[in-house]
Design an enzyme around this catalytic site. Structure first.
Site, PDB file in Angstrom:
ATOM      1  N   LYS A   1       9.264 -16.956 -10.566  1.00 25.21           N
ATOM      2  CA  LYS A   1       8.474 -15.898 -11.207  1.00 25.21           C
ATOM      3  C   LYS A   1       7.335 -16.522 -12.010  1.00 25.21           C
ATOM      4  O   LYS A   1       7.600 -17.310 -12.932  1.00 25.21           O
ATOM      5  CB  LYS A   1       9.378 -15.056 -12.126  1.00 25.21           C
TER       6      LYS A   1
ATOM      7  N   ASN B   1       0.852  -1.198   0.000  1.00 21.65           N
ATOM      8  CA  ASN B   1       0.000   0.000   0.000  1.00 21.65           C
ATOM      9  C   ASN B   1       0.885   1.244   0.000  1.00 21.65           C
ATOM     10  O   ASN B   1       2.106   1.147  -0.010  1.00 21.65           O
ATOM     11  CB  ASN B   1      -0.944  -0.027   1.203  1.00 21.65           C
TER      12      ASN B   1
ATOM     13  N   LYS C   1     -13.928   0.502  16.064  1.00 20.28           N
ATOM     14  CA  LYS C   1     -12.628  -0.188  16.001  1.00 20.28           C
ATOM     15  C   LYS C   1     -11.946  -0.269  17.370  1.00 20.28           C
ATOM     16  O   LYS C   1     -11.383  -1.292  17.723  1.00 20.28           O
ATOM     17  CB  LYS C   1     -11.721   0.517  14.984  1.00 20.28           C
TER      18      LYS C   1
ATOM     19  N   ASP D   1      -4.364  -6.530   5.330  1.00 18.49           N
ATOM     20  CA  ASP D   1      -5.325  -7.431   5.986  1.00 18.49           C
ATOM     21  C   ASP D   1      -5.256  -8.843   5.399  1.00 18.49           C
ATOM     22  O   ASP D   1      -5.600  -9.805   6.066  1.00 18.49           O
ATOM     23  CB  ASP D   1      -6.749  -6.867   5.826  1.00 18.49           C
TER      24      ASP D   1
ATOM     25  N   LYS E   1     -10.850  -3.833  18.862  1.00 19.35           N
ATOM     26  CA  LYS E   1      -9.439  -4.200  19.032  1.00 19.35           C
ATOM     27  C   LYS E   1      -9.066  -4.232  20.512  1.00 19.35           C
ATOM     28  O   LYS E   1      -8.207  -4.983  20.929  1.00 19.35           O
ATOM     29  CB  LYS E   1      -8.537  -3.197  18.305  1.00 19.35           C
TER      30      LYS E   1
ATOM     31  N   PHE F   1      -3.730   2.905  15.184  1.00 17.67           N
ATOM     32  CA  PHE F   1      -4.179   3.954  14.273  1.00 17.67           C
ATOM     33  C   PHE F   1      -5.414   3.412  13.562  1.00 17.67           C
ATOM     34  O   PHE F   1      -5.569   2.193  13.426  1.00 17.67           O
ATOM     35  CB  PHE F   1      -3.099   4.290  13.244  1.00 17.67           C
TER      36      PHE F   1
HETATM   37  O1  PMT Z   1       3.126   6.014   6.474  1.00 18.64           O
HETATM   38  P1  PMT Z   1       2.508   7.351   6.083  1.00 18.64           P
HETATM   39  O2  PMT Z   1       2.576   7.593   4.596  1.00 18.64           O
HETATM   40  O3  PMT Z   1       3.074   8.472   6.906  1.00 18.64           O
HETATM   41  O4  PMT Z   1       0.935   7.268   6.413  1.00 18.64           O
HETATM   42  C1  PMT Z   1       0.508   7.146   7.739  1.00 18.64           C
HETATM   43  C2  PMT Z   1      -0.703   6.199   7.875  1.00 18.64           C
HETATM   44  C3  PMT Z   1      -1.897   6.800   7.166  1.00 18.64           C
HETATM   45  C4  PMT Z   1      -0.363   4.829   7.292  1.00 18.64           C
HETATM   46  C5  PMT Z   1      -0.947   6.042   9.426  1.00 18.64           C
HETATM   47  O5  PMT Z   1      -1.166   7.304   9.984  1.00 18.64           O
HETATM   48  C6  PMT Z   1      -2.125   5.121   9.715  1.00 18.64           C
HETATM   49  O6  PMT Z   1      -3.272   5.512   9.709  1.00 18.64           O
HETATM   50  N1  PMT Z   1      -1.793   3.823   9.998  1.00 18.64           N
HETATM   51  C7  PMT Z   1      -2.779   2.750  10.176  1.00 18.64           C
HETATM   52  C8  PMT Z   1      -3.148   2.166   8.849  1.00 18.64           C
HETATM   53  C9  PMT Z   1      -4.089   0.979   9.002  1.00 18.64           C
HETATM   54  O7  PMT Z   1      -3.724  -0.116   8.719  1.00 18.64           O
HETATM   55  O8  PMT Z   1      -5.263   1.270   9.553  1.00 18.64           O
HETATM   56  P2  PMT Z   1      -6.443   0.177   9.799  1.00 18.64           P
HETATM   57  O9  PMT Z   1      -7.586   1.010  10.233  1.00 18.64           O
HETATM   58  O10 PMT Z   1      -6.612  -0.717   8.637  1.00 18.64           O
HETATM   59  O11 PMT Z   1      -5.916  -0.693  11.005  1.00 18.64           O
HETATM   60  C10 PMT Z   1      -6.192  -0.361  12.363  1.00 18.64           C
HETATM   61  C11 PMT Z   1      -5.002  -0.691  13.237  1.00 18.64           C
HETATM   62  O12 PMT Z   1      -4.785  -2.112  13.247  1.00 18.64           O
HETATM   63  C12 PMT Z   1      -3.705  -0.064  12.828  1.00 18.64           C
HETATM   64  O13 PMT Z   1      -3.030   0.351  14.004  1.00 18.64           O
HETATM   65  C13 PMT Z   1      -2.943  -1.186  12.135  1.00 18.64           C
HETATM   66  O14 PMT Z   1      -1.532  -1.045  12.305  1.00 18.64           O
HETATM   67  C14 PMT Z   1      -3.467  -2.416  12.883  1.00 18.64           C
HETATM   68  N2  PMT Z   1      -3.517  -3.653  12.091  1.00 18.64           N
HETATM   69  C15 PMT Z   1      -4.252  -3.724  10.950  1.00 18.64           C
HETATM   70  C16 PMT Z   1      -4.346  -4.920  10.267  1.00 18.64           C
HETATM   71  C17 PMT Z   1      -3.660  -6.039  10.768  1.00 18.64           C
HETATM   72  N3  PMT Z   1      -3.687  -7.202  10.133  1.00 18.64           N
HETATM   73  N4  PMT Z   1      -2.913  -5.932  11.889  1.00 18.64           N
HETATM   74  C18 PMT Z   1      -2.849  -4.767  12.556  1.00 18.64           C
HETATM   75  O15 PMT Z   1      -2.183  -4.682  13.591  1.00 18.64           O
END
Ligand code: PMT
Length: 410
Positions: free
Chosen positions: A284, A208, A352, A274, A356, A338
């Protein structure tokens, strides 16, 4: 912010030395106590008398001019809250990066354990020289604050990168560093950053647009606030604190869980995929005749959720048994997630945080181009488990990081 602060200025032998007279006045106007140490060559460009008059203090040049009980370089290092070396020549940068102490200025630097700002200025060819760049990287990794030189017309007649950066930039950095509240000192903070890389075959992957900037800003600020920092990231970065490079969500999970027991705070700023490919080809994959291809995906582990579950289990175990065993229970870390959403941000963030189970969730609108993914800026809301919400207006990611820590630990 500067009133009563002790600022030590180091001047080396470059033409930009004359500009530092004005920098001294800028600090003095704000009632800072300014002392100056010069390399002998600096005095070819600016006089000792000028510097003494402007700083209203003696100027140090000679290393063995001992009048007090302490060697002079130690007393300069002890007294100052911050050191600013400007202009810094390639020669002095090389000496500092390699631990050489052959004059008062370089000896002071060697004994100095507080923030040091270095503002290089030199001919553009010298700035680009690979050994100079290696030395600059060494200094960055050791925690020095390098103020990149600017491009333009140089005193040597060349045009290129090498001019001393603006005095305003040096001044602002000094204020920024002197106003840092060391609220994280004694704490270990673990931060994840960047988008995870999920392999499809040996040359292709799913990822991403996360640049890793938000996570790096949090890690830089935590370090400046006195924390012992570990940054677990998918990006190549060189930092003065611990960096663990990972690729996939599974690698990231292992790395974070290894740090769990010893950490006081874990912040998941990474954009974790995810899903990942169910089968990763170890070659390849060939283009087929068909216009379509299907890749089967399976769910990645939710790292944040599993950290919160570990914390939950610890809380239950403490409740059940610690008084019987009479051992000090492990102090669980504060867990911060986040939440990146492109619609219904606050509603989704509230759902969320409950799902979580983390202590704080940072709600991040990723529908805007001027904040979030890849931008140098962000605008977020800090939501706590107890339901409080603090909105942080648009600011640089570093400023947002500072306000997040102040909200959690202030
Ligand atoms: O890196 P930059 O370009 O500076 O951009 C910053 C950002 C936008 C990436 C950052 O600020 C941000 O929002 N990060 C979280 C991105 C994300 O995966 O969000 P989510 O809402 O899908 O996930 C929620 C939380 O679960 C996040 O803390 C994520 O790290 C965590 N997660 C998600 C999926 C997974 N399988 N395991 C996780 O731990």
């Amino acid at each position: 912010m500067l009133s009563g602060k002790n600022i030590l200025i180091g001047i080396t032998g470059g033409i930009a030395a004359y500009k530092i007279c004005e920098l001294i006045r800028m600090y003095k106007r704000m009632n800072a106590n300014v002392r100056v140490v010069c390399t002998p060559n600096a005095l070819n460009f600016v006089t000792k008398l000028t510097l003494q008059n402007l700083s209203q203090n003696d100027v140090g040049v000679e290393e063995f001019n001992i009048e007090q009980y302490k060697p002079e370089h130690i007393s300069y290092a002890d007294e100052a809250d911050i050191m600013v070396i400007a202009p810094a020549t390639a020669n002095t940068i090389g000496k500092i990066a390699n631990g050489i102490c052959d004059n008062l200025l370089t000896s002071v630097v060697c004994a100095f354990n507080k923030p040091i700002i270095i503002a290089p200025a030199m001919n553009c060819g010298m700035w680009e020289n690979e050994f100079v760049q290696e030395n600059i990287m060494k200094l960055v990794n050791a925690g020095f604050y390098i103020m990149e030189p600017e491009s333009g017309f140089l005193a040597c007649g060349y045009e290129g990168k090498g001019r001393l950066c603006s005095l305003d930039k040096i001044y602002d950095k000094t204020v920024e560093l002197l106003s840092v509240n060391k609220i994280l000192s004694g704490k270990k903070v673990v931060i994840t950053s960047g988008g995870t890389i999920e392999a499809i075959d040996t040359v292709r992957y799913i990822s991403n647009y996360s640049s890793g900037k938000m996570g790096a800003a949090l890690a830089d600020v935590a370090y400046e606030m006195g924390a012992d920092v570990i940054l677990i990231t998918t990006k190549d970065v060189q930092k003065p604190y611990g960096v663990v490079k990972v690729k996939s969500a599974i690698d990231m999970k292992d790395a974070v869980e290894r740090e769990y027991d010893s950490s006081d705070c874990i912040i998941m700023a990474a954009a974790v995929a995810d899903y990942r490919a169910k089968n990763i080809a170890d070659y390849k994959m060939k283009k087929s005749e068909s216009n379509e291809i299907s890749i089967e995906l399976i769910k990645n582990p939710d790292i944040l959720k599993s950290l919160c579950e570990m914390k939950q289990k610890e809380a239950v175990a403490v409740g059940k048994g610690s008084s019987v065993l009479n051992i000090e229970p492990h102090k669980s870390p504060v867990i911060v997630g986040f939440c990146a959403e492109s619609e219904n941000l606050m509603e989704n963030a509230k759902i969320k945080i409950a799902k979580k189970g983390c202590d704080y969730l940072i709600a991040n609108d990723i529908s805007r181009k001027d904040i979030g993914f890849s931008s140098d800026y962000n605008e977020v809301s800090v939501i706590s488990k107890s339901g409080t919400i603090k909105n942080l207006s648009k600011a640089t990611k570093k400023e947002i990081a500072k306000q997040i820590f102040e909200e959690i630990y202030g």
